[in-house]
Design an enzyme around this catalytic site. Structure first.
Site, PDB file in Angstrom:
ATOM      1  N   PHE A  72      31.081  29.242  38.321  1.00  0.00           N
ATOM      2  CA  PHE A  72      31.053  30.203  39.408  1.00  0.00           C
ATOM      3  C   PHE A  72      31.268  31.612  38.844  1.00  0.00           C
ATOM      4  O   PHE A  72      32.118  31.824  37.993  1.00  0.00           O
ATOM      5  CB  PHE A  72      32.145  29.871  40.431  1.00  0.00           C
ATOM      6  CG  PHE A  72      32.042  30.643  41.705  1.00  0.00           C
ATOM      7  CD1 PHE A  72      31.115  30.282  42.676  1.00  0.00           C
ATOM      8  CD2 PHE A  72      32.864  31.735  41.933  1.00  0.00           C
ATOM      9  CE1 PHE A  72      31.011  30.997  43.865  1.00  0.00           C
ATOM     10  CE2 PHE A  72      32.770  32.439  43.114  1.00  0.00           C
ATOM     11  CZ  PHE A  72      31.837  32.082  44.084  1.00  0.00           C
ATOM     12  N   SER A  94      36.875  28.097  38.980  1.00  0.00           N
ATOM     13  CA  SER A  94      38.201  28.292  38.377  1.00  0.00           C
ATOM     14  C   SER A  94      39.231  27.319  38.925  1.00  0.00           C
ATOM     15  O   SER A  94      40.229  27.022  38.257  1.00  0.00           O
ATOM     16  CB  SER A  94      38.673  29.731  38.639  1.00  0.00           C
ATOM     17  OG  SER A  94      37.811  30.660  38.014  1.00  0.00           O
ATOM     18  N   PHE A  95      38.996  26.815  40.126  1.00  0.00           N
ATOM     19  CA  PHE A  95      39.926  25.866  40.735  1.00  0.00           C
ATOM     20  C   PHE A  95      40.050  24.589  39.905  1.00  0.00           C
ATOM     21  O   PHE A  95      41.112  23.970  39.858  1.00  0.00           O
ATOM     22  CB  PHE A  95      39.445  25.541  42.151  1.00  0.00           C
ATOM     23  CG  PHE A  95      40.437  24.788  42.982  1.00  0.00           C
ATOM     24  CD1 PHE A  95      41.355  25.469  43.784  1.00  0.00           C
ATOM     25  CD2 PHE A  95      40.468  23.408  42.973  1.00  0.00           C
ATOM     26  CE1 PHE A  95      42.270  24.765  44.555  1.00  0.00           C
ATOM     27  CE2 PHE A  95      41.382  22.703  43.741  1.00  0.00           C
ATOM     28  CZ  PHE A  95      42.292  23.384  44.531  1.00  0.00           C
ATOM     29  N   GLU A  96      38.961  24.181  39.241  1.00  0.00           N
ATOM     30  CA  GLU A  96      38.934  22.916  38.493  1.00  0.00           C
ATOM     31  C   GLU A  96      39.359  23.056  37.036  1.00  0.00           C
ATOM     32  O   GLU A  96      39.441  22.064  36.301  1.00  0.00           O
ATOM     33  CB  GLU A  96      37.523  22.324  38.541  1.00  0.00           C
ATOM     34  CG  GLU A  96      37.080  21.842  39.903  1.00  0.00           C
ATOM     35  CD  GLU A  96      36.657  22.969  40.831  1.00  0.00           C
ATOM     36  OE1 GLU A  96      36.739  22.784  42.065  1.00  0.00           O
ATOM     37  OE2 GLU A  96      36.245  24.048  40.322  1.00  0.00           O
ATOM     38  N   ALA A 107      36.396  33.533  36.511  1.00  0.00           N
ATOM     39  CA  ALA A 107      36.385  34.847  37.158  1.00  0.00           C
ATOM     40  C   ALA A 107      36.530  34.658  38.663  1.00  0.00           C
ATOM     41  O   ALA A 107      35.692  33.999  39.284  1.00  0.00           O
ATOM     42  CB  ALA A 107      35.107  35.608  36.825  1.00  0.00           C
ATOM     43  N   ASP A 110      36.271  38.900  51.430  1.00  0.00           N
ATOM     44  CA  ASP A 110      36.770  39.305  52.740  1.00  0.00           C
ATOM     45  C   ASP A 110      37.769  38.317  53.338  1.00  0.00           C
ATOM     46  O   ASP A 110      38.343  38.572  54.394  1.00  0.00           O
ATOM     47  CB  ASP A 110      35.600  39.472  53.714  1.00  0.00           C
ATOM     48  CG  ASP A 110      34.656  40.590  53.288  1.00  0.00           C
ATOM     49  OD1 ASP A 110      35.144  41.542  52.648  1.00  0.00           O
ATOM     50  OD2 ASP A 110      33.444  40.500  53.578  1.00  0.00           O
ATOM     51  N   HIS A 134      40.536  33.319  50.621  1.00  0.00           N
ATOM     52  CA  HIS A 134      40.124  32.324  49.633  1.00  0.00           C
ATOM     53  C   HIS A 134      40.459  32.788  48.218  1.00  0.00           C
ATOM     54  O   HIS A 134      40.803  31.984  47.352  1.00  0.00           O
ATOM     55  CB  HIS A 134      38.621  32.061  49.774  1.00  0.00           C
ATOM     56  CG  HIS A 134      38.100  31.037  48.828  1.00  0.00           C
ATOM     57  ND1 HIS A 134      38.430  29.695  48.932  1.00  0.00           N
ATOM     58  CD2 HIS A 134      37.277  31.142  47.748  1.00  0.00           C
ATOM     59  CE1 HIS A 134      37.828  29.024  47.964  1.00  0.00           C
ATOM     60  NE2 HIS A 134      37.112  29.887  47.233  1.00  0.00           N
ATOM     61  N   PHE A 179      45.279  31.416  29.274  1.00  0.00           N
ATOM     62  CA  PHE A 179      44.750  31.856  30.569  1.00  0.00           C
ATOM     63  C   PHE A 179      43.773  33.009  30.361  1.00  0.00           C
ATOM     64  O   PHE A 179      44.163  34.140  30.083  1.00  0.00           O
ATOM     65  CB  PHE A 179      45.898  32.294  31.478  1.00  0.00           C
ATOM     66  CG  PHE A 179      45.473  32.597  32.891  1.00  0.00           C
ATOM     67  CD1 PHE A 179      45.153  31.566  33.756  1.00  0.00           C
ATOM     68  CD2 PHE A 179      45.408  33.905  33.349  1.00  0.00           C
ATOM     69  CE1 PHE A 179      44.768  31.833  35.075  1.00  0.00           C
ATOM     70  CE2 PHE A 179      45.026  34.173  34.658  1.00  0.00           C
ATOM     71  CZ  PHE A 179      44.706  33.132  35.525  1.00  0.00           C
ATOM     72  N   ARG A 185      35.551  44.016  32.238  1.00  0.00           N
ATOM     73  CA  ARG A 185      36.440  43.206  31.399  1.00  0.00           C
ATOM     74  C   ARG A 185      35.719  42.069  30.699  1.00  0.00           C
ATOM     75  O   ARG A 185      36.336  41.283  29.989  1.00  0.00           O
ATOM     76  CB  ARG A 185      37.584  42.649  32.267  1.00  0.00           C
ATOM     77  CG  ARG A 185      38.583  43.722  32.674  1.00  0.00           C
ATOM     78  CD  ARG A 185      39.403  43.333  33.881  1.00  0.00           C
ATOM     79  NE  ARG A 185      40.406  44.347  34.190  1.00  0.00           N
ATOM     80  CZ  ARG A 185      40.130  45.525  34.754  1.00  0.00           C
ATOM     81  NH1 ARG A 185      38.880  45.811  35.096  1.00  0.00           N
ATOM     82  NH2 ARG A 185      41.091  46.400  34.981  1.00  0.00           N
TER      83      ARG A 185
END
Length: 242
Positions: free
Chosen positions: A108, A142-144, A166, A171, A174, A199, A213
């Site tokens: 993602f 990134s959740f996984e 990333a 809005d 989440h 990290f 970045r």
């Protein structure tokens, strides 16, 4: 006449003796300079014996009076710290040969995560890490990352694991949920596996911040994560190995 003269002489002598006796008593109540000097000596001796070395010593004048302008300075004790016995341990960036690394990358926001991956790979190459000693694993987001990093750490195949992702604010809330979960997941992976999990997940307000970045004017955080992985792998291998 002789008897009268003798009586008068005796009376005069008695009066003189009484006067001298009164004068002696009066003078005895007034301390002499010698008495003051002796008391001064006693006070000086007492101050040397009873006042600790850390207290200021009051100097007395020959008249026995304390002089506030003659206060001896306090001698401060010098603390001698022995640093020879202190060991300072750190990892080395020049000893990366033979280390194996895994990189977990979130798909993602790939427009950001791929440059981060390239920065990490380029840094590993510069520090003599062989390509065959690097495994790259892609995950949906990134959740996984945390779950996969923990699995890799427990496998015992890697000296350190770089976690790249990333998360860009939108809005809804989440962003907060994913960012917090990614951070805690990577931390838990390292604690539970005993292998350094680095990290390298960006948490930015907008896409411009993220791109800056990922090789832009703010540098490449993927490269920085790789450097951290090398140092931590060296620290564990040379100083914290069971």
């Amino acid at each position: 006449m002789a008897a009268a003269s003798s009586s008068s002489s005796s009376s005069s002598s008695s009066s003189s003796t009484a006067l001298l006796h009164r004068l002696h008593n009066t003078n005895s109540s007034i301390p002499s300079s010698t008495g003051l000097h002796n008391r001064s000596s006693s006070l000086s001796l007492l101050s040397h014996r009873q006042i600790s070395s850390t207290s200021p010593l009051i100097q007395f004048s020959p008249k026995g009076l304390a002089n506030p302008l003659l206060v001896a300075p306090v001698e401060k004790k010098k603390l001698s710290v022995q640093t020879e016995a202190v060991r300072q341990l750190t990892g080395f960036l020049t000893k990366a040969e033979g280390f194996r690394f895994a990189i977990v990358v979130a798909r993602f926001n790939e427009i950001v995560t791929r440059p981060l991956l390239e920065g990490a790979l380029d840094t590993f190459k510069k520090y003599s890490v062989r390509e065959e000693d690097i495994d790259v694993l892609w995950v949906p987001g990134s959740f996984e990352i945390g779950l996969v990093a923990q699995k890799l750490g427990k496998s015992g195949k890697y000296h350190a694991i770089v976690c790249i992702g990333a998360v860009v604010r939108g809005d809804t809330t989440h962003y907060d949920a994913v960012a917090n979960t990614a951070a805690s997941g990577v931390l838990s992976a390292g604690i539970n596996s005993g292998v350094p999990c680095i990290f390298g997940v960006l948490t930015c307000e907008d896409m411009d911040q993220a791109l800056n970045r990922a090789g832009g004017k703010a540098g490449n955080k993927g490269s920085e994560a790789a450097l951290t992985a090398i140092e931590m792998a060296s620290l564990f291998e040379h100083h914290l190995k069971d």
